[in-house]
Design an enzyme around this catalytic site. Structure first.
Site: not given
Length: 338
Positions: A35, A84, A124, A148, A152, A295
């Site tokens: 990334n 992410k 997050s 995602y 987390k 989402g």
């Protein structure tokens, strides 16, 4: 302190490395550049005036992680390395669980082996899902609405479980941050999406430069003042400084498994963000409203009171500063590519 940073060439990671070095810490980065770009390392070195200690590896590679940590012998870890994108996670959930969950489990196991007992975890606000009320405090119900966010939350669970093992003496700061934006004021490092950006701010700056025809606004029928999604946008430098403050707290032995929200305490809508960028750029930035994105939620902004109190930290930069720094970074990126 000797601090190992996973994902230290990424967006938040690179800014945190700069702040760690400025605070006098000895930093070692592990990074696989999935990334990020390798030239970011040189930018970090320019900003810090120091060579960056780095191992290129995947955190799921137990032997490589073991070798790196045995050589560096960190006092603490700041863990950023992860996939992410909310939208991408709905299309590739298995990959997200593999990288984010397996990677964190591997890291925790190797930390135990080398007796590294402090971790700051990049979590997050997506763990909250659709909040029942805003601003969101740490005691709010967690119910992530996408893979995602669930990865987390699993990471948080693993860390708390490891911290609760008798005799393990692991201390942790779990930082749930809201929407990181902006860039270093120097214009040397910032958010660097590959291909079409998943996040709004780089999409806006790319549109402002004419690299994209228009901004896609996903939904204008939310129960918000203008119908568009509302988020808490926090400058990445403010966010980086919070990680350094959390590390200081852990090193003082004043926390075992602390969970903190990192945000400004103020929500801005998508249209407000576009308007502020337009004012900074000096021209209207075109946008087109589309249907809601899988989402996404309507609104989410932080109650940062606990972080303000415990860390002695607060977000300082304004939305205008966020936009100005992001715009400076985007222009620098284009100039460097020409």
């Amino acid at each position: 302190m000797r601090v190992l940073v996973t994902g230290g060439a990424g967006f938040v990671g690179s800014h945190t490395v700069v702040e760690l070095v400025a605070a006098g810490h000895d930093v070692h980065v592990v990074e696989n550049f999935c990334n990020s770009e390798r030239w970011i390392v040189e930018r970090i070195e320019r900003l810090t005036g120091q060579s960056l200690s780095l191992d290129e590896l995947d955190i799921r590679d137990r032997e490589a992680m073991r070798s790196s940590m045995h050589r560096f012998r960190p006092d603490a870890v700041i863990h950023f390395a992860a996939l992410k994108s909310v939208s991408e996670s709905t299309q590739q959930p298995a990959s997200y669980y593999d990288v984010n969950v397996t990677g964190t489990a591997t890291l925790l196991e190797v930390m135990r082996e080398v007796e590294c007992r402090q971790i700051v975890f990049s979590s997050s606000a997506t763990v909250y899902g659709q909040p029942e009320a805003c601003p969101v405090a740490e005691g709010a119900r967690v119910d992530p609405g996408n893979p995602y966010g669930r990865t987390k939350l699993v990471g948080e669970w693993m860390i708390r479980d490891c911290a609760s093992v008798p005799g393990a003496v692991l201390s942790a700061a779990i930082l749930r941050y809201f929407n990181p934006v902006g860039a270093h004021p120097s214009g040397l490092i910032g958010e660097l999406p590959r291909g079409v950006p998943n996040n709004l701010a780089p999409y806006i700056t790319q549109t402002a430069l004419g690299l994209r025809d228009h901004i896609r606004v996903f939904g204008d029928d939310y129960a918000t003042p203008d119908g568009t999604g509302v988020r808490d946008y926090i400058h990445v430098v403010d966010l980086a400084k919070a990680h350094v403050a959390a590390l200081t707290l852990l090193s003082a032995g004043e926390a075992r498994a602390l969970t903190l929200n990192l945000g400004t305490g103020r929500g801005y809508s998508v249209l407000e963000l576009i308007e502020t960028f337009s004012a900074v750029v000096g021209k209207p930035i075109p946008y087109v409203v589309q249907g809601r994105r899988a989402g996404d939620i309507g609104e989410c902004w932080a109650d940062p009171t606990l972080a303000n109190t415990v860390l002695g930290w607060q977000a300082e930069k304004t939305l205008e500063e966020i936009c100005a720094d992001a715009w400076r970074w985007q222009q620098a990126c284009v100039s460097a590519a020409e």
